[in-house]
Each structure stands twice: as C-alpha cells, then as structure tokens.
Design a protein around this motif. Structure first.
Motif, PDB file in Angstrom:
ATOM      1  N   LYS A 381       7.773  -3.695  -4.703  1.00 40.49           N
ATOM      2  CA  LYS A 381       8.722  -2.578  -4.700  1.00 40.49           C
ATOM      3  C   LYS A 381       8.258  -1.415  -3.822  1.00 40.49           C
ATOM      4  CE  LYS A 381      10.516  -3.654  -9.293  1.00 40.49           C
ATOM      5  NZ  LYS A 381      10.743  -3.159 -10.670  1.00 40.49           N
ATOM      6  N   VAL A 383       6.282   0.594  -0.760  1.00 38.18           N
ATOM      7  CA  VAL A 383       5.960   0.362   0.653  1.00 38.18           C
ATOM      8  C   VAL A 383       4.478   0.048   0.810  1.00 38.18           C
ATOM      9  CG1 VAL A 383       5.865   1.427   2.943  1.00 38.18           C
ATOM     10  CG2 VAL A 383       7.865   1.792   1.468  1.00 38.18           C
ATOM     11  N   ARG A 386       3.803  -3.496   0.044  1.00 36.70           N
ATOM     12  CA  ARG A 386       4.271  -4.384   1.104  1.00 36.70           C
ATOM     13  C   ARG A 386       3.274  -4.432   2.254  1.00 36.70           C
ATOM     14  NH1 ARG A 386      10.559  -2.185   1.182  1.00 36.70           N
ATOM     15  NH2 ARG A 386      11.143  -2.993  -0.887  1.00 36.70           N
ATOM     16  N   ASN A 405       8.861  -1.145   5.914  1.00 34.09           N
ATOM     17  CA  ASN A 405       9.744   0.021   5.866  1.00 34.09           C
ATOM     18  C   ASN A 405      11.229  -0.344   5.940  1.00 34.09           C
ATOM     19  OD1 ASN A 405       7.880   2.563   6.030  1.00 34.09           O
ATOM     20  ND2 ASN A 405       7.021   1.121   7.506  1.00 34.09           N
ATOM     21  N   SER A 406      11.506  -1.625   5.906  1.00 34.44           N
ATOM     22  CA  SER A 406      12.899  -2.070   6.012  1.00 34.44           C
ATOM     23  C   SER A 406      13.698  -1.684   4.769  1.00 34.44           C
ATOM     24  CB  SER A 406      12.963  -3.583   6.204  1.00 34.44           C
ATOM     25  OG  SER A 406      14.305  -4.023   6.198  1.00 34.44           O
ATOM     26  N   ARG A 407      14.964  -1.352   4.972  1.00 31.85           N
ATOM     27  CA  ARG A 407      15.865  -1.034   3.858  1.00 31.85           C
ATOM     28  C   ARG A 407      16.801  -2.198   3.519  1.00 31.85           C
ATOM     29  NH1 ARG A 407      16.086   4.306   2.440  1.00 31.85           N
ATOM     30  NH2 ARG A 407      14.958   5.781   3.779  1.00 31.85           N
ATOM     31  N   ARG A 408      16.570  -3.318   4.141  1.00 35.74           N
ATOM     32  CA  ARG A 408      17.402  -4.493   3.832  1.00 35.74           C
ATOM     33  C   ARG A 408      17.103  -5.002   2.423  1.00 35.74           C
ATOM     34  NH1 ARG A 408      17.575  -8.333   9.228  1.00 35.74           N
ATOM     35  NH2 ARG A 408      18.597  -6.839  10.624  1.00 35.74           N
ATOM     36  N   GLY A 409      18.073  -5.743   1.884  1.00 37.66           N
ATOM     37  CA  GLY A 409      17.931  -6.290   0.538  1.00 37.66           C
ATOM     38  C   GLY A 409      16.971  -7.464   0.489  1.00 37.66           C
TER      39      GLY A 409
END
Length: 445
Positions: A381, A383, A386, A405-409
């Motif tokens: 969850k 950053v 990740r 940093n991606s905001r994709r699902g």
C-alpha cells in the motif's frame, strides 16, 4: 465393535467389494452388515471422507471414541429393529446454473451405518445395472460416460435428447423405491432400516420435517438407492434399442435426427412421469446437437471425430472459483492463497483432462499469475514499501520509481509486473502450472 487403531490402513474399495459376498436372498443380511470387518471398513471410509457433523454435533474426529462407548447399544437396537436414525441436517449450496441444491447431512453414526449397508448391498445390485450407467459405481467415472457419448456421436447419432430430472433426489417415491430394493433384499430388518432412513426427516429451522418422498443427497446410501430406482429406466431404454449414457440423474439419449429425438423425448417423459413418478424439467431438457449441449461439464466440437471440449459454463465456473480465491479484498497470506489454488486447479485439470484445452490452460496460467500479482500489489500500500519490494526484485531504478509512484489500480499494475514476477517467480513459490499438468495427464512431452 472395536475400532481400528489410528495408524491401521483400510483396504481399497475394490478389495472390499471382493471380500463382501453376494447376499441376495439372504434373510440374515443384517448380520452381514454388522460383521466386525465390514464395520471397520465402513469406519475407515467415513473417517477418510471427513465431512461436517450432523444434528447431534458429533464430528468425524469424535466418531471412534463415540463408537467405543455406544456401539453395543446401537448394535442391539439394530438387531432388534428399534434403532431410529436421527434427522438429517439441511444445508443449501448454490447450484452452478443458479438456485440452491438441498443437501442432507446425516449424523456421523448414521453415515457409518449407511456406509456399512452400502458395502453389503452394492455387490448385490451393481452387477445387474446397465453398462450405460456410470454414476456412483465402482471402477466407473464421469470420463467413461463422456467417452461413450463421443463414441455414439462418431457413429452418426448426431442429435441428443438431453433429459433433466427436476429435483430428482427430492422426488423419489418411497414405495416404488422400496419395492425395487425388496426384489433382491429378503431380510425384512434391512428393509425396515432403509425405510427408516428414508423417513428420518429433515431438521429445518429447529423443526423436524417428516420426509414423505425423496432420498436426501449427502448420505452414503443415497446414490445406490437412486441407481436402483433408475435401473428400470435403463432397462426401458435398452429394450427400446436406444443409444444412451446415464450418470446419476443426468441422461443423454443419442439419435440420428431431430424428429426422432422429439418422439423419444415425448415418449420417455411420459414413462418417467407416469411410470416412475418423477418430474422432467422441460425448461432444461432439450433435443439439440451435442455440440450445443453440456454433459458432465464437457461438450463437443463439430466434425466426424467429435473432439471433446470444455463447456462454456465450465469455463465460467472455473474463473469464478479462481476469482474467489484471488479476490484482492480477501486478506490471506500468499502461501495459503497458492495452496488453495493448487488444490483446486490440479483437481480441476485432472477431471477435465479429456478436453482439447492446451490453449485454455496456457491462458488460464497467465491469468492466474496476473491475479496473484494484483493481490501482491494490493498489499504494497505504501510507496516506501513498493520501492523496497521492487528493488528486491532487481528491477531497474527508473522502473522502480515509475511503478512505485503510479496511481493505476492493482489490476493494471499487475500487468506491468509480469517481468518482475514471471512464471519462474511463482514456480519458486510453489504455484503449479495447469498447462504442464494437462500435458502430463495427456502423455505429451
């Protein structure tokens, strides 16, 4: 009865059948049922099958100790004809095509007694059943039924009369069934015991509802009783010269034209409803090409050789089950998720190995890995997490920065992670491959 010690192994079902003599016409059949060796085999089988407790709450794990304490009284009641089975516990499970299937779960003691009855009665009835009946019989399986259907289609019987019996197990007429059992069973105590199981009733919402018809699905004896009743139907089909395949209450008759199929459908519907007091589900029954129908989860492709394929609904059910196991909102360790997946997909591919599905298996494998990557990404969850996890996967720094940093699902990110978490990655975690297992079962190197 002294139960088997925990480490002692039981004989296979085939050896059990050979050891149990045919007792047709025997008026002391109940004594055969209650023999120590037969009861030990039944105990071993009930324990192997496991299952949920009945209305009394006694579990399979408690059965041995319960039997040690109470068996003398139970045996005496059985011999005296005073034993009363407990009502079955009603459980409803969703049916693949919608609706609910009603199961009746007997108590573990009643499952033990029913299994002992089955082991003695099966050698009496099974040898006389039709060779075209495949359901719940020793050394016969669903794949044999599908191969027999394919054989008929290859012979030119290119239309199928697909007959569906509405709520078959709930509609069995007790008097008709017992009359057929009594043709070969002469021990009246056994007949009374079977009738007692049919009339035991069902516990629903704390109230016992008496059973006036039907044989509850869930008990060891029910499949044999169903075959005994439907054996008359098999004999009628054979007498008429039909090519047919029956698996429990699922019956397909193969004919050469639609007109012939419609005549057969009308005639057999009349026989089932008037002769056996069963109900044909007209909405689900049909005369059609086998390629447009589903039989035991399989279907067929067009062509003289009628290659076997997966039915469309089978693919839908497979995906629904995998989605359930890999639902990202379902909190579960990855190792447990993979364990559940392996258990399901290995059993599934073993059952459907007859189908031409190499391409399906390859696509399923890719899709399952993507769903697992989705679950993993959902767990990352933060950053910072990740960054740490992606670097541990030896990803280039530019890729780490972009993905972290991606905001994709999660579903979209699962596709971007396919190189970081490839097939070898999941194999190392223990995930089995559908395609590899399928090719092994098909004997393809």
């Amino acid at each position: 009865m002294k139960p088997r010690e925990a480490g002692e192994r039981g004989p296979s079902s085939s050896s059990a059948q050979r050891q149990t003599p045919s007792c047709e016409g025997n008026t002391a059949l109940l004594e055969e049922v209650l023999q120590r060796e037969n009861m030990l085999r039944a105990l071993y089988r009930v324990e192997s099958n496991k299952g949920a407790p009945g209305v009394d709450g006694v579990t399979v794990e408690q059965l041995r100790s319960y039997v040690q304490t109470h068996w003398a009284d139970i045996r005496q009641q059985l011999l005296a004809g005073t034993y009363k089975p407990q009502p079955v516990r009603r459980v409803e499970i969703p049916k693949p095509g919608g609706g609910k299937r009603k199961l009746g779960i007997p108590s573990v003691v009643d499952r033990l007694i029913q299994q002992a009855l089955l082991q003695v009665l099966n050698p009496i009835f099974d040898p006389t059943f039709s060779p075209n009946s495949y359901g719940f019989r020793p050394r016969r399986k669903a794949q044999d039924a599908v191969l027999k259907a394919q054989e008929y289609i290859r012979e030119g019987y290119a239309w199928t009369v697909d007959m569906d019996l509405a709520a078959f197990f709930d509609r069995v007429n007790h008097d008709m069934l017992m009359a057929r059992v009594a043709r070969k069973v002469k021990d009246k105590r056994v007949l009374r015991l079977i009738r007692a199981y049919l009339n035991a009733g069902v516990l629903e919402n704390g109230v016992v509802v008496r059973s006036e018809e039907g044989t509850p699905q869930g008990g060891p004896l029910s499949p044999l009783l169903a075959n005994i009743l439907l054996d008359d139907f098999d004999r009628e089909l054979t007498k008429r010269g039909h090519r047919f395949v029956r698996y429990a209450d699922d019956c397909n008759v193969y004919v050469k034209s639609r007109r012939a199929g419609e005549r057969v459908m009308a005639s057999l519907t009349k026989y089932l409803e008037e002769g056996l007091k069963l109900k044909v589900n007209r909405e689900k029954s049909a005369v059609d090409r086998p390629q447009r129908r589903k039989f035991l989860g399989y279907s067929f492709l067009y062509g003289k050789q009628a290659p076997i394929r997966l039915a469309d609904k089978t693919i839908e059910r497979f995906k629904d089950k995998v989605r359930q196991i890999t639902r990202r909102t379902r909190s579960m360790p990855l190792s447990e998720r993979i364990r559940q997946l392996n258990a399901y997909i290995m059993g599934w591919v073993a059952y459907f190995r007859l189908a031409q599905m190499k391409g399906h298996c390859e696509r399923f494998d890719e899709w399952i890995r993507r769903r697992l990557r989705m679950c993993i990404w959902k767990q990352w969850k933060r950053v910072k997490t990740r960054y740490t996890k992606l670097r541990a996967l030896n990803q280039p720094e530019w890729a780490v920065h972009m993905m972290a940093n991606s905001r994709r699902g999660p579903w979209q990110m699962a596709k971007n992670l396919n190189h970081a978490m490839d097939k070898a990655y999941f194999e190392a975690l223990g995930l089995r491959s559908l395609q590899e297992r399928y090719l092994q079962l098909r004997g393809v190197s």
